[in-house]
Design a protein around this motif. Structure first.
Motif, PDB file in Angstrom:
ATOM      1  N   SER A   3       0.841  -1.181   0.000  1.00 27.73           N
ATOM      2  CA  SER A   3       0.000   0.000   0.000  1.00 27.73           C
ATOM      3  C   SER A   3       0.880   1.235   0.000  1.00 27.73           C
ATOM      4  CB  SER A   3      -0.896   0.003   1.246  1.00 27.73           C
ATOM      5  OG  SER A   3      -0.111   0.124   2.409  1.00 27.73           O
ATOM      6  N   LYS A   4       0.266   2.370  -0.206  1.00 27.75           N
ATOM      7  CA  LYS A   4       1.009   3.622  -0.229  1.00 27.75           C
ATOM      8  C   LYS A   4       1.655   3.885   1.125  1.00 27.75           C
ATOM      9  CE  LYS A   4       0.570   8.475  -1.548  1.00 27.75           C
ATOM     10  NZ  LYS A   4      -0.340   9.505  -2.034  1.00 27.75           N
ATOM     11  N   THR A   5       0.939   3.530   2.212  1.00 26.39           N
ATOM     12  CA  THR A   5       1.486   3.732   3.552  1.00 26.39           C
ATOM     13  C   THR A   5       2.704   2.860   3.773  1.00 26.39           C
ATOM     14  OG1 THR A   5      -0.738   4.197   4.375  1.00 26.39           O
ATOM     15  CG2 THR A   5       0.958   3.687   5.993  1.00 26.39           C
ATOM     16  N   ASN A   6       2.601   1.585   3.430  1.00 29.32           N
ATOM     17  CA  ASN A   6       3.743   0.692   3.610  1.00 29.32           C
ATOM     18  C   ASN A   6       4.922   1.114   2.770  1.00 29.32           C
ATOM     19  OD1 ASN A   6       2.341  -0.881   5.399  1.00 29.32           O
ATOM     20  ND2 ASN A   6       1.606  -2.306   3.826  1.00 29.32           N
ATOM     21  N   LEU A   7       4.643   1.632   1.583  1.00 26.44           N
ATOM     22  CA  LEU A   7       5.708   2.070   0.716  1.00 26.44           C
ATOM     23  C   LEU A   7       6.504   3.183   1.369  1.00 26.44           C
ATOM     24  CD1 LEU A   7       7.039   1.975  -2.104  1.00 26.44           C
ATOM     25  CD2 LEU A   7       5.415   3.743  -2.800  1.00 26.44           C
ATOM     26  N   ALA A   8       5.804   4.084   2.031  1.00 26.61           N
ATOM     27  CA  ALA A   8       6.488   5.188   2.687  1.00 26.61           C
ATOM     28  C   ALA A   8       7.387   4.698   3.804  1.00 26.61           C
ATOM     29  CB  ALA A   8       5.462   6.187   3.230  1.00 26.61           C
ATOM     30  N   LYS A   9       6.955   3.638   4.493  1.00 27.42           N
ATOM     31  CA  LYS A   9       7.765   3.101   5.574  1.00 27.42           C
ATOM     32  C   LYS A   9       9.013   2.412   5.059  1.00 27.42           C
ATOM     33  CE  LYS A   9       3.963   2.379   8.843  1.00 27.42           C
ATOM     34  NZ  LYS A   9       3.217   1.367   9.618  1.00 27.42           N
ATOM     35  N   LYS A  10       8.890   1.701   3.931  1.00 31.55           N
ATOM     36  CA  LYS A  10      10.010   0.926   3.431  1.00 31.55           C
ATOM     37  C   LYS A  10      11.008   1.776   2.663  1.00 31.55           C
ATOM     38  CE  LYS A  10       7.743  -3.559   3.063  1.00 31.55           C
ATOM     39  NZ  LYS A  10       7.435  -4.673   2.148  1.00 31.55           N
ATOM     40  N   SER A  11      10.566   2.892   2.125  1.00 26.50           N
ATOM     41  CA  SER A  11      11.439   3.706   1.301  1.00 26.50           C
ATOM     42  C   SER A  11      12.512   4.352   2.147  1.00 26.50           C
ATOM     43  CB  SER A  11      10.632   4.798   0.573  1.00 26.50           C
ATOM     44  OG  SER A  11       9.678   4.205  -0.263  1.00 26.50           O
ATOM     45  N   SER A  12      13.656   4.583   1.504  1.00 25.03           N
ATOM     46  CA  SER A  12      14.746   5.302   2.145  1.00 25.03           C
ATOM     47  C   SER A  12      15.073   6.515   1.292  1.00 25.03           C
ATOM     48  CB  SER A  12      15.979   4.395   2.286  1.00 25.03           C
ATOM     49  OG  SER A  12      15.666   3.252   3.024  1.00 25.03           O
ATOM     50  N   PRO A  13      14.277   7.591   1.431  1.00 23.95           N
ATOM     51  CA  PRO A  13      14.431   8.733   0.538  1.00 23.95           C
ATOM     52  C   PRO A  13      15.801   9.388   0.695  1.00 23.95           C
ATOM     53  CG  PRO A  13      12.382   8.869   1.787  1.00 23.95           C
ATOM     54  CD  PRO A  13      13.207   7.801   2.412  1.00 23.95           C
ATOM     55  N   ARG A  14      16.386   9.698  -0.424  1.00 22.88           N
ATOM     56  CA  ARG A  14      17.629  10.448  -0.443  1.00 22.88           C
ATOM     57  C   ARG A  14      17.533  11.372  -1.633  1.00 22.88           C
ATOM     58  NH1 ARG A  14      23.134   9.824   1.123  1.00 22.88           N
ATOM     59  NH2 ARG A  14      24.556  10.867  -0.304  1.00 22.88           N
ATOM     60  N   ILE A  15      17.357  12.649  -1.360  1.00 24.23           N
ATOM     61  CA  ILE A  15      17.084  13.607  -2.419  1.00 24.23           C
ATOM     62  C   ILE A  15      18.329  14.423  -2.717  1.00 24.23           C
ATOM     63  CG2 ILE A  15      15.698  15.607  -3.104  1.00 24.23           C
ATOM     64  CD1 ILE A  15      13.449  14.514  -1.386  1.00 24.23           C
ATOM     65  N   LEU A  16      18.654  14.524  -3.988  1.00 26.77           N
ATOM     66  CA  LEU A  16      19.779  15.313  -4.440  1.00 26.77           C
ATOM     67  C   LEU A  16      19.228  16.602  -5.002  1.00 26.77           C
ATOM     68  CD1 LEU A  16      22.445  13.839  -4.103  1.00 26.77           C
ATOM     69  CD2 LEU A  16      22.632  13.751  -6.591  1.00 26.77           C
ATOM     70  N   ARG A  17      19.411  17.698  -4.312  1.00 27.98           N
ATOM     71  CA  ARG A  17      18.893  18.986  -4.752  1.00 27.98           C
ATOM     72  C   ARG A  17      19.772  19.554  -5.862  1.00 27.98           C
ATOM     73  NH1 ARG A  17      13.769  18.867  -3.170  1.00 27.98           N
ATOM     74  NH2 ARG A  17      13.599  18.381  -0.969  1.00 27.98           N
ATOM     75  N   ARG A  18      19.188  20.436  -6.656  1.00 30.77           N
ATOM     76  CA  ARG A  18      19.901  20.991  -7.781  1.00 30.77           C
ATOM     77  C   ARG A  18      21.104  21.815  -7.361  1.00 30.77           C
ATOM     78  NH1 ARG A  18      16.851  20.548 -12.431  1.00 30.77           N
ATOM     79  NH2 ARG A  18      14.718  19.879 -12.105  1.00 30.77           N
ATOM     80  N   ASP A  19      21.034  22.433  -6.194  1.00 32.31           N
ATOM     81  CA  ASP A  19      22.128  23.295  -5.776  1.00 32.31           C
ATOM     82  C   ASP A  19      23.209  22.546  -5.022  1.00 32.31           C
ATOM     83  OD1 ASP A  19      20.642  22.661  -3.608  1.00 32.31           O
ATOM     84  OD2 ASP A  19      20.423  24.712  -2.846  1.00 32.31           O
ATOM     85  N   GLY A 267      23.774  15.840 -13.193  1.00 33.03           N
ATOM     86  CA  GLY A 267      23.516  16.987 -14.056  1.00 33.03           C
ATOM     87  C   GLY A 267      22.440  17.916 -13.545  1.00 33.03           C
ATOM     88  N   GLY A 268      22.285  18.021 -12.225  1.00 34.28           N
ATOM     89  CA  GLY A 268      21.288  18.930 -11.657  1.00 34.28           C
ATOM     90  C   GLY A 268      19.923  18.327 -11.443  1.00 34.28           C
ATOM     91  N   LEU A 269      19.727  17.070 -11.798  1.00 30.91           N
ATOM     92  CA  LEU A 269      18.428  16.439 -11.598  1.00 30.91           C
ATOM     93  C   LEU A 269      18.180  16.131 -10.131  1.00 30.91           C
ATOM     94  CD1 LEU A 269      18.428  13.828 -14.520  1.00 30.91           C
ATOM     95  CD2 LEU A 269      17.087  15.931 -14.404  1.00 30.91           C
ATOM     96  N   GLN A 270      16.926  16.175  -9.731  1.00 32.09           N
ATOM     97  CA  GLN A 270      16.543  15.718  -8.405  1.00 32.09           C
ATOM     98  C   GLN A 270      16.446  14.196  -8.431  1.00 32.09           C
ATOM     99  OE1 GLN A 270      13.368  17.740  -6.280  1.00 32.09           O
ATOM    100  NE2 GLN A 270      13.351  19.351  -7.823  1.00 32.09           N
ATOM    101  N   VAL A 271      17.024  13.568  -7.422  1.00 31.47           N
ATOM    102  CA  VAL A 271      17.048  12.110  -7.376  1.00 31.47           C
ATOM    103  C   VAL A 271      16.594  11.632  -6.004  1.00 31.47           C
ATOM    104  CG1 VAL A 271      18.476  10.037  -7.580  1.00 31.47           C
ATOM    105  CG2 VAL A 271      18.937  12.010  -9.038  1.00 31.47           C
ATOM    106  N   GLU A 272      15.686  10.679  -6.005  1.00 35.46           N
ATOM    107  CA  GLU A 272      15.215  10.054  -4.767  1.00 35.46           C
ATOM    108  C   GLU A 272      15.390   8.550  -4.898  1.00 35.46           C
ATOM    109  OE1 GLU A 272      10.955   9.285  -2.556  1.00 35.46           O
ATOM    110  OE2 GLU A 272      11.329  11.259  -3.449  1.00 35.46           O
ATOM    111  N   THR A 273      15.736   7.893  -3.809  1.00 34.30           N
ATOM    112  CA  THR A 273      15.918   6.441  -3.858  1.00 34.30           C
ATOM    113  C   THR A 273      14.884   5.740  -2.999  1.00 34.30           C
ATOM    114  OG1 THR A 273      17.466   6.359  -1.991  1.00 34.30           O
ATOM    115  CG2 THR A 273      18.399   6.756  -4.180  1.00 34.30           C
TER     116      THR A 273
END
Length: 344
Positions: A3-19, A267-273
């Motif tokens: 489910s969407k809720t479980n997905l949020a728990k399992k994800s390990s977000p790592r965001i690469l900002r443009r700056d 190359g400046g893209l936002q990236v989430e894992t």
């Protein structure tokens, strides 16, 4: 399914900002020729609408193709030459393709309208190779409601044998195209999900996704799914090793993902894992739905590496079940098809 809720728990977000990244020069993705398969059904006509903003974005040239069967009905009048029906069919197909182009308010030269006789997937793939097509767009025709039938046989075979990337259009996209949203330039890929298993094949899909995302300033979501396909226990105690093995695999995958994010020039893209555990195909489809991805870009197959398997089981599952368009990138050279071609 997750489910969407479980997905949020399992994800390990790592965001690469443009700056936070140093942007290096990267060659832009070159898509110069786009081929749309048209069988004059509603889904295929919508695929033409879907292609319009894409060809505008890349400055590409549009080609339309229709393949008619070689076993067309033979006239009852024996006196008429047998070649006449085929000539008439070709003329009719060209006129219908011309009408489709005019309806979409686009002008195409005669050489961009292709009427071919034979098996649809063979002729489409051969034409793509002969005229150096960079992207094929094809619509699914699964209206039965059965998930295992949601990918038409022609679309499935084109994905398997195409020498170039294939974008498979989904049902929801047909509805948008029917409302004219794509032709008004509303098409955008804000979020692109890219399945990663760290194999050489999946890296090819990632490289293509980076170049594609740069065109639309999309956010990339890299998803890896840890999955043990087989687990056979010889005794009742061996099964307790599975949680430990899964834990080790998750730890290794997390490290590989961190290294990938750190060592890659985005190359400046936002990236989430996102790290998932379970059936890869299901996790990819659930992940795409959970993060509201606009597109999935995947390679033809991952860690198995068998060249005779032209479309890996995970890629096939994703193409069949994803809620959004799926762009499949060939991970190796496809064999040329050898049957006879007829074109006018």
């Amino acid at each position: 399914m997750t489910s969407k809720t479980n997905l949020a728990k399992k994800s390990s977000p790592r965001i690469l900002r443009r700056d936070r990244v140093i942007k290096k020069d990267r060659q832009a993705l070159q898509i110069q020729n786009v081929l749309v398969s048209v069988d004059f059904s509603a889904p295929s006509l919508s695929a033409v609408e879907f292609a319009l903003p894409l060809i505008k974005q890349f400055g590409a040239e549009l080609h339309l193709v229709h393949v008619f069967a070689s076993d067309y009905p033979i006239t009852a009048l024996v006196a008429l030459p047998l070649v006449l029906p085929e000539v008439e069919i070709n003329q009719s197909v060209h006129q219908h393709l011309k009408d489709v182009a005019e309806k979409c308010a686009i002008k195409l030269r005669g050489e961009n309208l292709h009427a071919l006789k034979g098996r649809p997937f063979e002729e489409i793939c051969r034409l793509a190779r002969d005229i150096r097509i960079d992207l094929i767009i094809i619509a699914t025709r699964g209206n039965t409601g059965f998930k295992h039938l949601t990918l038409g046989s022609t679309a499935e075979r084109v994905v398997r044998y195409s020498p170039c990337p294939v974008l498979v259009m989904r049902g929801g996209d047909r509805e948008k195209a029917g409302r004219g949203e794509f032709s008004r330039g509303a098409l955008g890929f804000r979020k692109i999900l890219v399945p990663i298993d760290f194999s050489e094949c999946s890296m090819k899909g990632l490289l293509y996704a980076q170049d594609f995302a740069n065109q639309f300033e999309s956010k990339l979501i890299l998803l890896n799914s840890v999955h043990f396909q087989y687990y056979v226990a010889s005794d009742e105690y061996a099964r307790y090793d599975l949680p430990r093995l899964t834990q080790y695999a998750e730890k290794a995958a997390r490290k590989q993902m961190r290294d990938l994010v750190k060592k890659t020039d985005w190359g400046g893209l936002q990236v989430e894992t996102s790290l998932q555990t379970g059936h890869p195909g299901q996790q990819i489809c659930d992940g795409a739905r959970g993060c509201a991805a606009d597109l999935i870009i995947t390679s033809t197959h991952g860690t198995t590496g068998f060249k005779h398997v032209l479309l890996g089981s995970t890629a096939e599952y994703v193409v069949r079940h994803a809620h959004c368009p799926v762009l499949v990138v060939p991970s190796h050279e496809r064999p040329a098809l050898t049957s006879t071609k007829t074109q006018t």
